[in-house]
Scaffold this motif. Sequence first.
Motif, short mmCIF file in Angstrom:
data_model
loop_
_atom_site.label_atom_id
_atom_site.label_comp_id
_atom_site.label_asym_id
_atom_site.label_seq_id
_atom_site.Cartn_x
_atom_site.Cartn_y
_atom_site.Cartn_z
N ASP A 103 15.20 0.69 -5.23
CA ASP A 103 15.63 0.31 -3.88
C ASP A 103 15.62 -1.19 -3.61
N SER A 104 15.02 -1.97 -4.50
CA SER A 104 14.88 -3.41 -4.27
C SER A 104 15.84 -4.19 -5.14
N SER A 105 15.92 -5.51 -4.87
CA SER A 105 16.94 -6.32 -5.53
C SER A 105 16.42 -7.72 -5.84
N LEU A 106 16.59 -8.16 -7.08
CA LEU A 106 16.22 -9.52 -7.46
C LEU A 106 17.12 -10.54 -6.77
N SER A 107 18.39 -10.23 -6.63
CA SER A 107 19.32 -11.18 -6.00
C SER A 107 18.93 -11.45 -4.55
N TYR A 108 18.42 -10.43 -3.85
CA TYR A 108 17.98 -10.61 -2.46
C TYR A 108 16.81 -11.60 -2.41
N ILE A 109 15.90 -11.49 -3.37
CA ILE A 109 14.76 -12.40 -3.43
C ILE A 109 15.24 -13.84 -3.65
N ILE A 110 16.16 -14.03 -4.59
CA ILE A 110 16.68 -15.35 -4.91
C ILE A 110 17.38 -15.95 -3.69
N GLU A 111 18.15 -15.13 -2.98
CA GLU A 111 18.84 -15.62 -1.78
C GLU A 111 17.83 -16.12 -0.74
N TRP A 112 16.76 -15.37 -0.54
CA TRP A 112 15.72 -15.79 0.40
C TRP A 112 15.08 -17.10 -0.05
N TRP A 119 0.81 -1.22 0.00
CA TRP A 119 0.00 0.00 0.00
C TRP A 119 0.85 1.28 0.00
N PHE A 120 2.15 1.14 -0.26
CA PHE A 120 3.00 2.32 -0.39
C PHE A 120 4.17 2.01 -1.31
N LEU A 121 4.84 3.04 -1.79
CA LEU A 121 6.03 2.86 -2.61
C LEU A 121 7.27 2.96 -1.74
N LEU A 122 8.22 2.07 -1.95
CA LEU A 122 9.45 2.11 -1.17
C LEU A 122 10.17 3.44 -1.34
N SER A 123 10.11 4.00 -2.52
CA SER A 123 10.82 5.26 -2.78
C SER A 123 10.23 6.43 -2.00
N ASP A 124 9.00 6.27 -1.48
CA ASP A 124 8.37 7.34 -0.70
C ASP A 124 8.69 7.26 0.78
N ILE A 125 9.35 6.17 1.21
CA ILE A 125 9.63 5.96 2.62
C ILE A 125 11.00 6.57 2.97
N PRO A 126 11.10 7.28 4.10
CA PRO A 126 12.40 7.84 4.52
C PRO A 126 13.46 6.74 4.64
N ASN A 127 14.70 7.09 4.38
CA ASN A 127 15.80 6.12 4.34
C ASN A 127 15.92 5.32 5.63
N GLU A 128 15.75 5.98 6.79
CA GLU A 128 15.94 5.29 8.06
C GLU A 128 14.90 4.19 8.28
N TRP A 129 13.68 4.37 7.73
CA TRP A 129 12.65 3.34 7.83
C TRP A 129 12.79 2.30 6.71
N ARG A 130 13.19 2.76 5.53
CA ARG A 130 13.30 1.87 4.38
C ARG A 130 14.31 0.76 4.64
N THR A 131 15.35 1.06 5.39
CA THR A 131 16.39 0.06 5.70
C THR A 131 15.78 -1.17 6.37
N TYR A 132 14.84 -0.94 7.30
CA TYR A 132 14.20 -2.05 8.01
C TYR A 132 13.17 -2.76 7.14
N ILE A 133 12.44 -1.99 6.36
CA ILE A 133 11.42 -2.58 5.48
C ILE A 133 12.04 -3.51 4.46
N LEU A 134 13.25 -3.18 4.02
CA LEU A 134 13.91 -3.97 2.99
C LEU A 134 14.42 -5.33 3.48
N TYR A 135 14.28 -5.62 4.77
CA TYR A 135 14.56 -6.97 5.24
C TYR A 135 13.47 -7.94 4.80
N ASN A 136 12.30 -7.42 4.49
CA ASN A 136 11.15 -8.23 4.09
C ASN A 136 11.30 -8.61 2.61
N PRO A 137 11.43 -9.90 2.28
CA PRO A 137 11.60 -10.28 0.87
C PRO A 137 10.41 -9.92 0.00
N MET A 138 9.20 -9.90 0.59
CA MET A 138 8.02 -9.54 -0.20
C MET A 138 8.06 -8.07 -0.60
#
Length: 269
Positions: A236-245, A198-217
Motif C-alpha cells: 500500500d505504500s510508495s517510495l516515490s511518495y516519500i521522495i516527493e515529500w 503500531w499497526f500494519l497498513l494492510s490491516d486498516i480498512p480502505n476508507e481509513w487507509r486513504t487518510y493515513i497514507l497522506y503521512n509520509p512516515m
Amino acid sequence: MATSQYIPELARGLNVQARVIWALLMRDMRTRYGQYNLGYLWAIFLPLSFIITITIIFSFIGRRNAHGVPMEIQMLSGAVLYFGFLSTKTQIMSAYNSNKAIFVYPMIHIIDIIISKSIIEYATYVMVLIILLSMFWVMGVPESYVDDPLKFAFYGLLSILMGISFGHIMSCIMLWFPSAAFLNTVITRVMFFTSGVWFLLSDIPNEWRTYILYNPMAHIIDQGRGAFISAYTAPDSSLSYIIEWLIGLTVIAIILDLFSRRKRRGGSG
C-alpha cells in the motif's frame, strides 16, 4: 588553468569543514550522552518500552503474530524508524538555539551542526536496532533478524532525512513565531498515531487507509517493514511518495533558512 587553481582551494575548504564536523561530532557525543553514556540507555529504553507496552496490549486481545512474525519484531521494525525520525527532528529543531555561542567562529555554519547531529542519530539507531534484535534473540523470540538489512538501512536513512527536513522547517518557523512549538506538538502526535508504527497498513480498512497514507512516515515505516519482514510485501505504500515529500520539504527548508539568516544574525527583519 583557472579551474585548476580553484581545486586546491576547494580541497582545503572541504578539509576544514570535515574537521569542523568531526569536532562537532565529538562534542555532541560528549554533551548529549554524557561521561557515562547514559543517553545511550535512554535511546534503547524509549523504543523498548514502546515495544513491550504494545506487545502486552496485543497479547490481551489474543494477537501474538502478524504475517507469521512475532509482534515484538513487527513493533521493532516500526519503532526504530519512527523514533529515529522523532529524535532527529527534535535535535535539529534545537540545533541553532543550543549552539549560538559557537557561531561566532566563521568556519562553523548551521549545516555543519545538522550534519553532525544527523550522523549521531543514524549511528545511534543502528546500534539500538542491533542491541534490541540481540536481546530478542537471547529471549528466544523466533525470526528476529532483518530480511534485507541494506534496504532497511536505506529506509532508516530516509526517516533521518525526514526528521532533518521537518526539524529545520519548524526551527525556522519558531524563530519568527515561538508559539509554533504547540503546532509542532500537534503535528508530531498526529504523525505518530497515523504512522503505522503500531499497526500494519494492510490491516486498516480502505476508507481509513486513504487518510493515513497522506503521512509520509506511514510510507517509510511500511516500506521499511517490507525490508524487515520477508512475509510482508508493503503493497500500500510508495517510495516515490516519500521522495516527493523529501524534495518538497527540502525546498521549503532552504527557502525558510534564507529568510531566517538575518533574524539569526540579530537583524530586525
